[in-house]
Every structure is written in structure tokens, then in C-alpha cells.
Write an enzyme that holds these catalytic residues in place. Structure first.
Site, short mmCIF file in Angstrom:
data_model
loop_
_atom_site.label_atom_id
_atom_site.label_comp_id
_atom_site.label_asym_id
_atom_site.label_seq_id
_atom_site.Cartn_x
_atom_site.Cartn_y
_atom_site.Cartn_z
N GLY A 165 50.30 -81.78 -76.38
CA GLY A 165 51.16 -80.83 -77.07
C GLY A 165 52.26 -80.25 -76.20
O GLY A 165 52.96 -79.33 -76.60
N LYS A 166 52.45 -80.83 -75.02
CA LYS A 166 53.42 -80.27 -74.07
C LYS A 166 54.85 -80.33 -74.59
O LYS A 166 55.59 -79.36 -74.44
CB LYS A 166 53.28 -80.92 -72.69
CG LYS A 166 53.51 -82.41 -72.67
CD LYS A 166 53.09 -83.01 -71.32
CE LYS A 166 53.21 -84.51 -71.35
NZ LYS A 166 52.25 -85.18 -72.21
N ALA B 108 66.94 -85.91 -72.15
CA ALA B 108 65.89 -86.88 -72.45
C ALA B 108 65.91 -87.97 -71.38
O ALA B 108 66.93 -88.64 -71.20
CB ALA B 108 66.11 -87.48 -73.83
N HIS C 134 60.55 -87.89 -81.87
CA HIS C 134 60.93 -86.75 -81.03
C HIS C 134 62.23 -86.14 -81.52
O HIS C 134 62.36 -84.91 -81.57
CB HIS C 134 61.06 -87.18 -79.56
CG HIS C 134 59.79 -87.10 -78.79
ND1 HIS C 134 59.32 -85.93 -78.26
CD2 HIS C 134 58.88 -88.05 -78.47
CE1 HIS C 134 58.18 -86.15 -77.63
NE2 HIS C 134 57.89 -87.44 -77.75
#
Length: 179
Positions: free
Chosen positions: A14-15, A34, A50
Site C-alpha cells: 500500500g506504499k 515516475a 497507477h
């Protein structure tokens, strides 16, 4: 006041979601760096997911190797900077056939640029030191380099948050994780 927040955790801990929500709480002008370089269809699918989790208003910069240069350019033009993730950054440097000493220097250059930022910086990384010792040289080298990188970042950060099964635990700095 600017803060350097370092978030780490294992795969699917869940970071990244936590980091995105934390960045959302800092303001509207977010720069997302990114580090992923898409190489196959499965990774392209992950990148697509994402992207859907982030607000469209965020400025996304895809950079797998020269994070320090990006930080120099954007360090004061936003409310927060989110870098996701250092594991891929180290992997990219290894793929570029960079030796370990040069990789460590690159990490220090990133840390120095973070310290020069006049905005909050959130950095995400993988925790890879809690598993078994890998059975091959390349995997052990990656684990060792990322472990060293994580130590360097954690020492420099104001706040370090460890993610376990979607639960944030502050291990340095702020003791409450209510972002």
C-alpha cells in the site's frame, strides 16, 4: 515548512497508494516523478493502473535515471514532489551497467537535490531486506544496493513510514500517520 517523507514497504503493502493520498493532502500542484520504464505489456498495464490512481492535474515526469536533474528543475514550482519508486531507480541504474560506487553517488545526488527543494518531497521505496537471501548474484546485488539506498534515504528523511498490509507505521519523525 517543507518535509522529506520516506515511505517504504514490501510488494503490495500500500506504499504507493499511501504516498498518492499524502501528496493529495499537500496541495494541488504536484510533480510526480515516475521511475518506471515500461518494457513489456504487463508493466504497461501496471503503469496504466497507477496513472488512473493519480489526479489528472498532476505533472508527471517519467525519468528512470536522472532524478537529480528533474529535481533541480522543479524544486520550487509545486506544492509537493512524489518520487515512485527507488527500487526501479536502482534497477534502471544497474541495467545501465553502472557500478555500485557510481550508483551510491547517484543516490547521494538525489538526496542533495531533495535537501535543496523548497517544497515537500515524498519518496517511495521497496523494502527488500526482510526476505530470504537470493540465490543469484544479480538479485543479491540489487537487494544490497537498495538496502543501502533505503538506509541513506531514511537517515536523511524527516519522517520514515513503513507500510504493512495497507497500514502506515511511523518509524521516524511524526508518530501519527493520519494523512
Amino acid at each position: 515548512m517543507k518535509k522529506f517523507i520516506f515511505i517504504l514497504g514490501g510488494a503490495r503493502s500500500g506504499k504507493s497508494s499511501y504516498a498518492v493520498n499524502l501528496a493529495k493532502s499537500t496541495g494541488k500542484r504536484i510533480v510526480f516523478i515516475a521511475t518506471c520504464i515500461s518494457g513489456d505489456s504487463e508493466m504497461k498495464h501496471r503503469i496504466k493502473l497507477h496513472k488512473k490512481s493519480r489526479p489528472r492535474t498532476w505533472k508527471v515526469i517519467e525519468e528512470g535515471v536522472h532524478i537529480d536533474s528533474v529535481l533541480k528543475k522543479v524544486k520550487s514550482r509545486c506544492d509537493a514532489i512524489l518520487i515512485d519508486c527507488m527500487g526501479l531507480f536502482i534497477s534502471n541504474l544497474m541495467a545501465a551497467e553502472t557500478n555500485d560506487k557510481k550508483i551510491e553517488i547517484k543516490v547521494w545526488q538525489v538526496i542533495e537535490q531533495i535537501k535543496r527543494c523548497s517544497t515537500d518531497v515524498i519518496v517511495v521505496s521497496n523494502e527488500v531486506g526482510m526476505g530470504i537471501v537470493p540465490d543469484n548474484l544479480l538479485a543479491r546485488r540489487f537487494r544490497d544496493l537498495l538496502g543501502k539506498t533505503n538506509q541513506m534515504l531514511a537517515q536523511s528523511a524527516d519522517t520514515v513510514i513503513m507500510m504493512y498490509a495497507g497500514i502506515a507505521t511511523a518509524i521516524k519523525g511524526e508518530k501519527r500517520c493520519n494523512y
